[in-house]
Design an enzyme around this catalytic site. Structure first.
Site, PDB file in Angstrom:
ATOM      1  N   GLU A   1      32.303  50.433 -11.254  1.00 12.49           N
ATOM      2  CA  GLU A   1      31.164  49.963 -10.468  1.00 12.49           C
ATOM      3  C   GLU A   1      31.432  48.577  -9.896  1.00 12.49           C
ATOM      4  O   GLU A   1      31.063  48.269  -8.760  1.00 12.49           O
ATOM      5  CB  GLU A   1      29.908  49.921 -11.344  1.00 12.49           C
ATOM      6  CG  GLU A   1      28.603  49.677 -10.582  1.00 12.49           C
ATOM      7  CD  GLU A   1      28.184  48.208 -10.513  1.00 12.49           C
ATOM      8  OE1 GLU A   1      27.186  47.930  -9.832  1.00 12.49           O
ATOM      9  OE2 GLU A   1      28.855  47.340 -11.112  1.00 12.49           O
TER      10      GLU A   1
ATOM     11  N   ASP B   1      32.850  49.788 -16.862  1.00 17.16           N
ATOM     12  CA  ASP B   1      33.807  48.742 -16.505  1.00 17.16           C
ATOM     13  C   ASP B   1      33.141  47.375 -16.505  1.00 17.16           C
ATOM     14  O   ASP B   1      31.917  47.264 -16.440  1.00 17.16           O
ATOM     15  CB  ASP B   1      34.393  49.022 -15.114  1.00 17.16           C
ATOM     16  CG  ASP B   1      33.329  49.019 -14.024  1.00 17.16           C
ATOM     17  OD1 ASP B   1      32.316  49.730 -14.172  1.00 17.16           O
ATOM     18  OD2 ASP B   1      33.485  48.274 -13.033  1.00 17.16           O
TER      19      ASP B   1
HETATM   20 ZN   LIG Z   1      26.560  46.114 -13.657  1.00 16.61          ZN
END
Ligand SMILES: [Zn+2]
Length: 412
Positions: A174, A79
């Site tokens: 994340e 992401d």
């Molecule tokens: Zn990162």
């Protein structure tokens, strides 16, 4: 296929995370990239390629030695930051950097200047990849993804390199702090892992903040302002007085660096009746979080105690802990990373992360996980850049780590 070719393909896919979404992954674009990666790892001949229901992709590079070498892992996140557009990322390769201004053509006010980007000093002669001025690039962390896939490709084609099982994981979300949430440490089955999600070549990070989040809710009393005399208690004023009393010349993000912690008011939800202040608490020493929290609480209570009818609620939530507390008990994990970085011809650069990584959480979930450089610069920015040669070095470090773990086990 080169690490650059892979990188250019991955950044074209919009994988921007979305904090507002309850699903996992938070956005469908992440699954699109995960499926491409799964097919690619399959084609390279990896074992156990599995994309699970939560969008976590895992796979195995099988061992090449009969010796019993423990499995180690490499992890990157697919992401990108919700803070910046990732729609139609148009990556540009600026060959043979020579100190010139790198102008991003879709917004000519976006310029990478050597005078403002000291990290470019070590990039002369290298090929620099940027976005085109309207979006982030996504080197954070598609550089890490491309490096791991390229290293896997290399190891699959070089079975003469003696190594144990190598596990690979690509994780979603994340950037919104959920990357470790549904990571199945048991199924991953490695003794340790390395995230490829760092900056300049040579960097090795094994120390992060310990972090809590405090929510202070100031309760007042609202009434028609025209008839409020002697009755209204304005929670906005209470919160403002509290915020004003927080340390500003010390202990704030704006005034601290290195190993210093801070107290950081970062979100306000205000109304006369009730005003909520969110405060980040950060320190490298976990025990020092409690001291900072006690200070914040005392300042808030003093404000409320001075106003009849005012009330206060305080909530403290643990965010993550300094991974060093775990990694100090597994010195081999960091030592072997140092060794691999040296074998790639670099001097390890070790400094604390003034934040957390998925590795901080994973370390406490039973998977000791320091962070290695991936070549990322200017994270979450339109000026994000990565150097092709740094990415190639990161691939080398991964291969050397596989080799070092193989050798150490053979030495018994
Ligand atoms: Zn990162």
């Amino acid at each position: 296929m080169s690490v650059l070719d892979r990188f250019l393909r991955y950044v074209a896919i919009d994988t921007r995370a979305d904090e507002g979404s309850k699903s996992c992954p938070s956005t469908p674009g992440q699954l699109v990239l995960m499926r491409i990666l799964a097919a690619e790892l399959d084609r390279l001949g990896l074992d156990d390629v599995l994309l699970d229901d939560n969008g976590y992709l895992m796979a195995t590079i099988p061992a090449t030695t009969g010796a019993s070498v423990p499995a180690i892992g490499f992890i990157a996140h697919v992401d990108t930051s919700p803070e910046m557009s990732a729609t139609d990322v148009r990556p540009l390769v600026h060959p043979a950097y020579d100190g010139r201004d790198l102008v991003l053509p879709d917004d000519p006010s976006a310029v990478l200047r050597l005078s403002e980007q000291p990290d470019l000093l070590s990039q002369f002669g290298h090929d620099i990849v940027t976005a085109s001025g309207l979006t982030l690039l996504g080197a954070d962390d598609k550089a890490g993804v491309a490096e791991i896939v390229t290293a896997a490709d290399y190891l699959m084609r070089h079975p003469e390199i003696a190594h144990g099982p190598i596990r690979i994981a690509f994780t979603p979300d994340e950037e919104i702090g959920r990357g470790a949430d549904r990571f199945d440490v048991q199924r991953f089955g490695a003794v340790c892992a390395y995230t490829l999600d760092g900056g300049s070549r040579g960097e090795l990070e094994y120390e992060s903040f310990s972090a809590d989040a405090m929510t202070l809710t100031f309760n007042g009393f609202n009434t028609h302002p025209g008839y409020a005399q002697g009755r209204m208690v304005n929670a906005i004023r209470l919160a403002a007085r509290f915020i004003d009393r927080l340390p500003a010349q010390t202990m704030s993000p704006e005034t601290t660096g290195g190993h210093e912690g801070f107290v950081h008011p970062y979100q306000l939800e205000a109304s006369v009746d009730r005003t909520r202040v969110k405060v980040l608490i950060r320190d490298f020493v976990t025990a020092a979080l409690a001291e900072k929290e006690a200070l914040v609480e005392r300042l808030a209570r003093e404000v409320v105690a001075s106003v009849p009818g005012a009330a206060l609620e305080i909530r403290v939530e643990e965010s993550y802990r300094n991974m060093r507390e775990v990694l100090d008990r597994h010195p081999d994990v960091v030592d072997r990373a140092r060794e691999a970085i040296r074998r790639a011809g670099l001097e390890p650069i070790e400094r604390p992360i003034r934040g957390g990584t998925d590795g901080s959480r994973l370390s406490f979930m039973g998977l000791p996980t320091p962070n290695l450089f991936a070549g990322e610069h200017n994270f979450h920015s339109r000026l994000e850049w990565v150097s092709v040669q740094d990415m190639e070095k990161a691939v080398e470090v991964i291969v050397e780590l596989a080799r070092v773990w193989g050798e150490r086990a053979a030495e018994g």
